[in-house]
Design a protein around this motif. Structure first.
Motif, mmCIF file in Angstrom:
data_model
loop_
_atom_site.group_PDB
_atom_site.id
_atom_site.type_symbol
_atom_site.label_atom_id
_atom_site.label_comp_id
_atom_site.label_asym_id
_atom_site.label_seq_id
_atom_site.Cartn_x
_atom_site.Cartn_y
_atom_site.Cartn_z
ATOM 1 N N ASN A 3 0.772 -0.994 -0.127
ATOM 2 C CA ASN A 3 -0.035 -0.375 -0.054
ATOM 3 C C ASN A 3 0.345 1.218 -0.273
ATOM 4 O O ASN A 3 1.237 1.592 0.935
ATOM 5 C CB ASN A 3 -0.463 0.287 1.378
ATOM 6 N N TRP A 4 1.522 2.098 -1.633
ATOM 7 C CA TRP A 4 2.626 3.019 -1.647
ATOM 8 C C TRP A 4 1.962 3.899 -1.082
ATOM 9 O O TRP A 4 2.659 4.868 -0.864
ATOM 10 C CB TRP A 4 2.651 2.521 -2.587
ATOM 11 N N LYS A 5 0.668 4.694 -0.879
ATOM 12 C CA LYS A 5 0.029 5.519 -0.662
ATOM 13 C C LYS A 5 0.216 5.852 0.958
ATOM 14 O O LYS A 5 -0.232 6.984 0.768
ATOM 15 C CB LYS A 5 -1.721 5.702 -1.864
ATOM 16 N N VAL A 6 -0.148 5.085 1.617
ATOM 17 C CA VAL A 6 -0.614 4.763 2.907
ATOM 18 C C VAL A 6 1.118 4.891 2.838
ATOM 19 O O VAL A 6 1.044 6.098 3.707
ATOM 20 C CB VAL A 6 -0.988 4.280 3.473
ATOM 21 N N ARG A 7 1.840 4.493 2.536
ATOM 22 C CA ARG A 7 3.617 4.035 3.397
ATOM 23 C C ARG A 7 4.115 5.365 2.653
ATOM 24 O O ARG A 7 4.608 6.387 3.627
ATOM 25 C CB ARG A 7 4.128 3.654 2.617
ATOM 26 N N ALA A 81 -3.342 -4.216 6.214
ATOM 27 C CA ALA A 81 -3.058 -2.857 5.870
ATOM 28 C C ALA A 81 -3.550 -2.728 4.312
ATOM 29 O O ALA A 81 -3.507 -1.348 4.173
ATOM 30 C CB ALA A 81 -1.319 -3.242 6.275
ATOM 31 N N LYS A 82 -3.735 -2.945 4.210
ATOM 32 C CA LYS A 82 -3.510 -3.258 2.674
ATOM 33 C C LYS A 82 -5.026 -2.508 2.028
ATOM 34 O O LYS A 82 -5.678 -1.565 1.155
ATOM 35 C CB LYS A 82 -3.427 -4.346 1.193
ATOM 36 N N ARG A 83 -5.795 -2.321 3.093
ATOM 37 C CA ARG A 83 -7.565 -1.309 3.287
ATOM 38 C C ARG A 83 -6.981 0.009 4.043
ATOM 39 O O ARG A 83 -8.420 0.653 4.090
ATOM 40 C CB ARG A 83 -7.825 -2.368 4.370
ATOM 41 N N TYR A 84 -5.720 0.261 4.507
ATOM 42 C CA TYR A 84 -5.790 1.158 5.037
ATOM 43 C C TYR A 84 -5.957 2.433 4.333
ATOM 44 O O TYR A 84 -5.219 2.831 2.755
ATOM 45 C CB TYR A 84 -4.121 1.557 5.684
#
Length: 88
Positions: A3-7, A81-84
């Motif tokens: 999940n690059w956007k959140v990272r 974490a992918k859903r964040y």
């Protein structure tokens, strides 16, 4: 999948990436951040680092450690974490 956007919204992750890139370079050449007093010296150091396969390998390993989540299999984020949508 990561999940690059959140990272990239997480400042801790951004600091980890910056350190993963620059600390191996500084360590290999025996420098500290205080030694880089001009932009010319920074760009010269980066050119030397990219020209050295050993240093590139150190950077890749360092980035792997910054990106990889050891609590999941492979190089993926957990299902949760992918859903964040924002760092938790």
């Amino acid at each position: 999948m990561i999940n690059w956007k959140v990272r990239f919204k997480n400042p801790i992750f951004l600091v980890q990436l910056a350190l993963a890139l620059f600390l191996p370079i500084l360590s290999y050449f025996g420098l500290t951040a205080q030694d880089l007093t001009t932009w010319g010296s920074v760009f010269n150091l980066l050119f030397k680092a990219i020209s050295n396969p050993y240093v590139v390998g150190l950077i890749v390993i360092s980035l792997w450690h910054a990106i990889n989540d050891p609590t999941t299999k492979g190089i993926e984020d957990s299902v949760q974490a992918k859903r964040y949508t924002a760092p938790k």
